[in-house]
Write an enzyme that holds these catalytic residues in place. Sequence first.
Site, PDB file in Angstrom:
ATOM      1  N   ASP A 156       1.015  -1.164   0.116  1.00 25.36           N
ATOM      2  CA  ASP A 156      -0.051   0.135   0.043  1.00 25.36           C
ATOM      3  C   ASP A 156       0.949   1.178  -0.137  1.00 25.36           C
ATOM      4  OD1 ASP A 156      -2.571   1.099  -0.103  1.00 25.36           O
ATOM      5  OD2 ASP A 156      -2.409   1.687   1.986  1.00 25.36           O
ATOM      6  N   TYR A 185       1.239   5.848  -0.369  1.00 22.56           N
ATOM      7  CA  TYR A 185       0.614   7.015   0.218  1.00 22.56           C
ATOM      8  C   TYR A 185       0.908   8.113  -0.650  1.00 22.56           C
ATOM      9  CZ  TYR A 185       0.634  10.081   4.435  1.00 22.56           C
ATOM     10  OH  TYR A 185       0.412  10.842   5.338  1.00 22.56           O
ATOM     11  N   HIS A 190      -3.981  14.265   0.318  1.00 21.27           N
ATOM     12  CA  HIS A 190      -4.168  13.127   1.685  1.00 21.27           C
ATOM     13  C   HIS A 190      -2.865  13.326   2.604  1.00 21.27           C
ATOM     14  CE1 HIS A 190      -4.973   9.639   4.008  1.00 21.27           C
ATOM     15  NE2 HIS A 190      -3.974   9.220   3.607  1.00 21.27           N
ATOM     16  N   GLU A 226     -10.288   3.929   3.403  1.00 18.46           N
ATOM     17  CA  GLU A 226      -9.634   4.455   2.521  1.00 18.46           C
ATOM     18  C   GLU A 226      -9.970   4.310   1.128  1.00 18.46           C
ATOM     19  OE1 GLU A 226      -5.368   5.256   5.376  1.00 18.46           O
ATOM     20  OE2 GLU A 226      -5.419   3.574   3.500  1.00 18.46           O
ATOM     21  N   GLU A 237      -9.007   3.943  -2.496  1.00 21.11           N
ATOM     22  CA  GLU A 237      -7.790   3.668  -3.532  1.00 21.11           C
ATOM     23  C   GLU A 237      -8.381   3.201  -4.610  1.00 21.11           C
ATOM     24  OE1 GLU A 237      -4.568   2.154  -1.245  1.00 21.11           O
ATOM     25  OE2 GLU A 237      -5.367   2.987   0.699  1.00 21.11           O
ATOM     26  N   ASP A 259      -9.019   0.073   1.807  1.00 26.57           N
ATOM     27  CA  ASP A 259      -7.871  -0.050   2.746  1.00 26.57           C
ATOM     28  C   ASP A 259      -8.611   0.321   4.057  1.00 26.57           C
ATOM     29  OD1 ASP A 259      -5.635  -1.644   3.524  1.00 26.57           O
ATOM     30  OD2 ASP A 259      -4.500   0.251   3.648  1.00 26.57           O
ATOM     31  N   ARG A 276      -7.669   3.761  13.017  1.00 31.21           N
ATOM     32  CA  ARG A 276      -6.635   4.697  13.247  1.00 31.21           C
ATOM     33  C   ARG A 276      -6.237   4.891  14.692  1.00 31.21           C
ATOM     34  NH1 ARG A 276      -5.506   6.099   8.292  1.00 31.21           N
ATOM     35  NH2 ARG A 276      -7.542   6.645   6.930  1.00 31.21           N
ATOM     36  N   GLN A 299      -3.666   2.454  15.204  1.00 30.96           N
ATOM     37  CA  GLN A 299      -2.178   2.934  14.183  1.00 30.96           C
ATOM     38  C   GLN A 299      -1.484   3.966  14.879  1.00 30.96           C
ATOM     39  OE1 GLN A 299      -3.346   4.350  10.567  1.00 30.96           O
ATOM     40  NE2 GLN A 299      -1.247   4.948   9.925  1.00 30.96           N
ATOM     41  N   TYR A 324       2.522   2.832  15.243  1.00 29.30           N
ATOM     42  CA  TYR A 324       3.185   3.139  14.122  1.00 29.30           C
ATOM     43  C   TYR A 324       4.531   3.696  14.293  1.00 29.30           C
ATOM     44  CZ  TYR A 324       2.722   8.407  13.716  1.00 29.30           C
ATOM     45  OH  TYR A 324       2.950   9.723  14.177  1.00 29.30           O
ATOM     46  N   LYS A 384      -3.686  -2.080   9.752  1.00 32.55           N
ATOM     47  CA  LYS A 384      -4.281  -2.333   8.461  1.00 32.55           C
ATOM     48  C   LYS A 384      -4.144  -3.691   8.145  1.00 32.55           C
ATOM     49  CE  LYS A 384      -3.239   2.361   7.142  1.00 32.55           C
ATOM     50  NZ  LYS A 384      -3.994   2.980   6.246  1.00 32.55           N
ATOM     51  N   THR A 413      -8.822  -5.622   3.376  1.00 27.16           N
ATOM     52  CA  THR A 413      -8.625  -4.794   2.167  1.00 27.16           C
ATOM     53  C   THR A 413      -9.687  -5.200   1.170  1.00 27.16           C
ATOM     54  OG1 THR A 413      -6.036  -4.345   2.767  1.00 27.16           O
ATOM     55  CG2 THR A 413      -7.026  -3.951   0.433  1.00 27.16           C
ATOM     56  N   GLU A 417      -9.948  12.423   7.389  1.00 27.97           N
ATOM     57  CA  GLU A 417      -9.934  13.799   6.742  1.00 27.97           C
ATOM     58  C   GLU A 417     -11.229  14.679   7.067  1.00 27.97           C
ATOM     59  OE1 GLU A 417      -7.199  13.775   3.106  1.00 27.97           O
ATOM     60  OE2 GLU A 417      -7.754  11.581   3.390  1.00 27.97           O
TER      61      GLU A 417
END
Length: 406
Positions: A116, A118, A123, A188, A190, A220, A224, A227, A231, A240, A244, A350
């Site tokens: 994946d 970014y 974003h 997400e 994508e 995905d 949060r 994470q 992370y 994650k 997916t 977001e």
Amino acid sequence: MKSWVESANSPATDFPLNNLPYGVFSLPGIAPHCGVAIGDYVLDVINIDHGIDPKYFNRPSWNDFMAAGPDVWSAFRARLTEMLTNPQYEESVRAHLVPRRDVQLLLPLDVTEYTDFYSSKQHATNVGTMFRGKENALPPNWLWMPIGYNGRASSVCVSGTPVQRPWGQLKREGADPEFLPCERFDIELEVGAIVGQPSSGMVSVEQADEMIFGYVLLNDWSARDIQSWEYQPLGPFQAKATATTISPWIVSKTALEPFRTASKEREIPLLKHLEEHRKMLYDIDLEVVLAPESGESTTLARTNYKELYFSAPQQLCHHTTSGCSMRVGDLLGSGTISGPEPENFGSLLEMSWGGKNPIGLNGGGTRSFLQDGDTVTLKGSAKGDGYRIGFGECVGKVVPARDALA
């Protein structure tokens, strides 16, 4: 292009003759195998005279067909186009059209590896601003190369698969970590690129483009709160690894060819190995729809694939620079695709700005993050003159976390 399959000629269908995407389907008493979408039907490609060895299709994935290479891809597509256009083939082919409403659609490929990225600047800027401030929103390396992480191929599932709320360590401010169900579950928006040819050693951006078989919509799902605690310093891991979701149809690169568009102007010139010498993005409209259980649907966001800063061929090229070999069936997620305005943002993180600005829903209620029973649908299509190249829907419903310790 027009077909004798009347439903394929509707401007509203995702699957005109120009598309012919690849999926895997099953029927009661019939083992899963390959099919091609045309209008309201799935064309069972095992027993029609397309000139390609049926061994590629009598199996529950398109991996062997992909491995056969671009010459076979082109010959197969050309022959299907001929057979679905010329009335002389109608009688023999119609017998192998199955109403799409009657089939179960399955994962269209065996996913060998999943990475994946970014690659949406908006974003990355939004997320960076939330956590590091506007002045340090983008990491120092972001404009120089596609950033990504290696995900879990086992987490990839087909549209319609329920998504269970994950458990994990949550760290609330001023408290020790606790093992709890995720409280800030997110999506997400994508697009995934599917590698159809293997590599050994580094490939150029142009070679990478030729290796890509096609594209899917990709959600995905992201925890949060898990994470944010896990992370640093190594990046996403369990946050994650829940699911997916991909759309059930692989849209070929050939079908998207008329919609190629240039990447955005670079703020910093790329190093030579990442330079593009032709258009590598596509003009694909994308949207996110959320429906609470027994509630009214709300379109949360609309954006476009061309908002990406790095294309899939650039991502694939970058992936190989260390000597990393790519395999048939590798899946590359674009990363969340966000546009310049709040209505173009591709994640709830977001849209709600970290939960500070809850999103209003049609029929009442708000969301900052996903609740149990919420169904999220991703849609995408490239618009032509009187037709569209669609991906079908990418759907997942959030179901409650099981008792992890039971």
